[in-house]
Design an enzyme around this catalytic site. Sequence first.
Site, PDB file in Angstrom:
ATOM      1  N   ASP A   1     -21.841  -7.391 -17.504  1.00 30.69           N
ATOM      2  CA  ASP A   1     -21.128  -7.126 -16.225  1.00 30.69           C
ATOM      3  C   ASP A   1     -19.383  -7.880 -16.888  1.00 30.69           C
ATOM      4  O   ASP A   1     -18.564  -7.604 -16.115  1.00 30.69           O
ATOM      5  CB  ASP A   1     -21.632  -8.450 -15.585  1.00 30.69           C
TER       6      ASP A   1
ATOM      7  N   GLU B   1     -11.574  -4.295 -21.209  1.00 34.23           N
ATOM      8  CA  GLU B   1     -12.264  -4.034 -19.420  1.00 34.23           C
ATOM      9  C   GLU B   1     -10.592  -3.135 -18.880  1.00 34.23           C
ATOM     10  O   GLU B   1      -9.579  -4.082 -18.952  1.00 34.23           O
ATOM     11  CB  GLU B   1     -12.548  -5.111 -18.784  1.00 34.23           C
TER      12      GLU B   1
ATOM     13  N   ARG C   1     -18.004 -14.106 -20.612  1.00 29.60           N
ATOM     14  CA  ARG C   1     -17.342 -13.104 -20.771  1.00 29.60           C
ATOM     15  C   ARG C   1     -17.798 -12.188 -22.333  1.00 29.60           C
ATOM     16  O   ARG C   1     -18.471 -12.493 -23.287  1.00 29.60           O
ATOM     17  CB  ARG C   1     -15.641 -14.755 -21.677  1.00 29.60           C
TER      18      ARG C   1
ATOM     19  N   HIS D   1     -18.141  -5.728 -13.544  1.00 28.27           N
ATOM     20  CA  HIS D   1     -17.059  -7.309 -14.035  1.00 28.27           C
ATOM     21  C   HIS D   1     -16.739  -7.730 -12.197  1.00 28.27           C
ATOM     22  O   HIS D   1     -15.590  -8.057 -11.742  1.00 28.27           O
ATOM     23  CB  HIS D   1     -15.809  -7.909 -14.330  1.00 28.27           C
TER      24      HIS D   1
END
Length: 315
Positions: free
Chosen positions: A248, A253, A224, A272
């Site tokens: 990632d 986001e 996370r 992600h």
Amino acid sequence: MPTPTLLVLDADPLPRLGRLTGRARVEHTDAAGLAECLPRADVLLVWDFTSRAVRDAWPGAGPRPRWVHTASAGVDHLMCPELAASDTVVTNARGIFDRPIAEYVAALVLAMAKDLPRTLELQRERTWRHRESRGVAGSRAVVVGSGPIGRAIARTLKALDVTTALVGRAAGSGVHGPEDLDRLLSRADWVIAAAPLTERTRGMFDARRFGVMQPSARFVNIGRGPLVVEDALAEALRKRWIAGAALDVFETEPLPADSPLWRAEGLIVSPHMSGDTVGRRDALGAQFVELYELWASGEPLRNVVDKQRGYVPGH
């Protein structure tokens, strides 16, 4: 017995729920309509697992679904104090993403060891520059997070002859406790963050932790975003406290276009996508239908989240 109402928090494409025809009254909503629809739902399927709408809508008036399922491994995007304190059962998509994420981590490790990002840059520049790359076999990795995803990563790295240590919430069989983390970090070539987001793990990779790592170490986060203090990581890369990193997941986001992380030297940014393989939506839909059949028949559900801890206990 009346037909249960299944409410789906939509995302495109919609889940395939044909097997539930006649067994559930399926309703769909977006984030704006969720609060109005919640009181009449028996089950909520959070198909849009990027949405934080549940956190906003849940505290409202009226009854709430008896069961909430999210088509994701993490549950931090939907958990709020009111949901955590309720009798509602929460389940997740545990088991769907383990192998894809492990493959993605292995790809990142190999790409960084073999300097593939620089090779592609040089190709675009039409520059022939011979270099030596790094061997992976015999290197050391620490995987922080001992759940199914962390264990799958450890198995995959071991197949590359990487000596791998798992660190979990508490010490156990084959798992180190948090008290061993700094010692393991100081010897690791690869540090993989695969922990769930809880109050204990938020910001755990900060300036002090990056300072503990070897200058030759590389850091990967597929857990996370808030596990990492992003400014501290950017500073560690700038000062070359560590050799490189791959993210990632991020605090915000999509990653804003003006984020300095886009330009951080030695950092691989991906959107992600580590667990997102072709066919995953079908697998997520089939998993939910199987859980629904258990729920409808009164059988115990799998993948039940401990709402206080924020993840499914056990291995």
